[in-house]
Structure formats: C-alpha cells, structure tokens
Design a protein around this motif. Structure first.
Motif, short mmCIF file in Angstrom:
data_model
loop_
_atom_site.label_atom_id
_atom_site.label_comp_id
_atom_site.label_asym_id
_atom_site.label_seq_id
_atom_site.Cartn_x
_atom_site.Cartn_y
_atom_site.Cartn_z
N ARG A 163 0.85 -1.04 0.07
CA ARG A 163 -0.01 0.02 0.06
C ARG A 163 0.90 1.32 -0.17
O ARG A 163 1.83 1.40 0.84
CB ARG A 163 -0.88 0.17 1.23
CG ARG A 163 -1.84 1.21 1.36
CD ARG A 163 -3.04 0.98 0.96
NE ARG A 163 -4.01 0.20 1.38
CZ ARG A 163 -5.03 0.03 0.96
NH1 ARG A 163 -5.65 0.44 0.01
NH2 ARG A 163 -6.07 -1.17 1.48
N GLY A 198 -2.86 5.53 -0.52
CA GLY A 198 -3.83 4.59 -0.53
C GLY A 198 -3.81 3.41 -1.70
O GLY A 198 -4.45 2.40 -1.70
N ARG A 199 -3.16 4.02 -2.95
CA ARG A 199 -3.18 3.06 -3.97
C ARG A 199 -2.09 1.82 -3.49
O ARG A 199 -1.47 1.85 -2.65
CB ARG A 199 -2.82 3.47 -5.41
CG ARG A 199 -3.81 4.79 -5.55
CD ARG A 199 -3.22 5.42 -6.89
NE ARG A 199 -2.02 5.82 -6.69
CZ ARG A 199 -0.86 6.07 -7.57
NH1 ARG A 199 -1.02 5.47 -8.86
NH2 ARG A 199 0.06 6.84 -7.32
N TRP A 200 -2.38 0.75 -4.41
CA TRP A 200 -1.34 -0.49 -4.25
C TRP A 200 -0.61 -0.32 -5.28
O TRP A 200 -1.11 -0.20 -6.56
CB TRP A 200 -2.41 -1.89 -4.39
CG TRP A 200 -3.27 -2.00 -2.96
CD1 TRP A 200 -4.54 -1.40 -2.78
CD2 TRP A 200 -2.99 -2.47 -2.04
NE1 TRP A 200 -5.07 -1.68 -1.57
CE2 TRP A 200 -3.86 -2.70 -1.02
CE3 TRP A 200 -1.65 -3.11 -1.46
CZ2 TRP A 200 -4.08 -3.12 0.41
CZ3 TRP A 200 -1.82 -3.97 -0.05
CH2 TRP A 200 -2.78 -3.98 0.54
N GLU A 205 1.43 -2.45 5.59
CA GLU A 205 0.23 -3.22 5.01
C GLU A 205 0.68 -3.79 3.60
O GLU A 205 0.96 -3.19 2.75
CB GLU A 205 -0.73 -2.19 4.88
CG GLU A 205 -2.19 -2.77 4.26
CD GLU A 205 -3.15 -1.71 4.31
OE1 GLU A 205 -4.36 -2.02 3.98
OE2 GLU A 205 -3.19 -0.45 4.62
N PRO A 227 -7.60 -4.96 -5.10
CA PRO A 227 -7.52 -3.52 -5.28
C PRO A 227 -8.07 -2.96 -6.55
O PRO A 227 -8.02 -3.63 -7.45
CB PRO A 227 -6.02 -3.07 -4.89
CG PRO A 227 -5.27 -4.27 -5.36
CD PRO A 227 -6.30 -5.57 -5.29
#
Length: 124
Positions: free
Chosen positions: A15, A19-21, A56, A123
C-alpha cells in the motif's frame, strides 16, 4: 497458504501513502514452514522502504491472494539459512541473480511473511 508459498515467485502488493496499491514480483523461500522474502536491491528499493513505513501488504500466487505482515529477520544464522534456501531453490537456473540476492545489501532486507489471511477482493 501452500498454493502461494510453493511458487517460484509471488506478487507482493504494498500500500502506497496515497492509498493505492503497487505490485512487485519477488522470490519466496520457505524454511521450517515459514516464508521469507528479501529485496534484490537492498534498502534502495522503493517497495522495501514503503514496507518499512507501512506494514500493509498482500501476497498473491496461483490465483490466491492473502493479506500478510512482514517482520525483519535480524538473526544472522537465520539470514544465512535463508541465503542457502535461495541458492538451493533458484541457484541452478539463475546463478547470477541469486548471488545478487544473497549479497550483504540484499540479505540485510530479509523478512518473514506473517499473519497470512484471506483477502476478499482485488484492489481497485
């Protein structure tokens, strides 16, 4: 878990701060039922630095995606055993990359995958 850990490589999803993966393919080895990964480029790797800031992550392999934690390995004997496992698993087919993966800079980034659990969706 075996479907992921028995793979030659896995996709590590990390992450980002926004917030993007982001995805990174990494080699995985298993010792005594525990899975280990490391950064081929040592601490210079962006994904490794992100993992240190935000733990994360998710791992993916064989169509299975799992949430996971990563814990740094600080025991020199275990780091050596992980290096031996990389050499045994990948050394015959990729001797040059394995030596890079086992160099001190990369070996210092050895991490154990922990807390593997299911992920409901991919995601966005």
């Amino acid at each position: 878990m075996d479907a992921v850990m028995d793979r030659t490589d896995i996709v590590l999803w990390v992450r980002r701060a926004d917030g993007r993966w982001s995805a990174r393919t990494v080699w995985v080895v298993v010792l005594d039922g525990e899975a280990y990964i490391r950064s081929a480029f040592g601490r210079r790797s962006a994904w490794y630095r992100r993992v240190l800031r935000r733990a994360e992550v998710e791992v993916e392999g064989a169509g299975v995606r799992l949430s996971a934690g990563l814990r740094p390995v600080e025991d020199p004997e275990l780091v050596r055993r992980v290096s031996d496992a990389y050499r045994a698993k990948y050394g015959l087919n990729w001797p040059g990359p394995v030596e890079s993966m086992n160099a001190p800079e990369a070996a210092a980034t050895t991490m154990r995958l922990t807390d593997l659990g299911q992920v409901a969706q991919l995601p966005a």
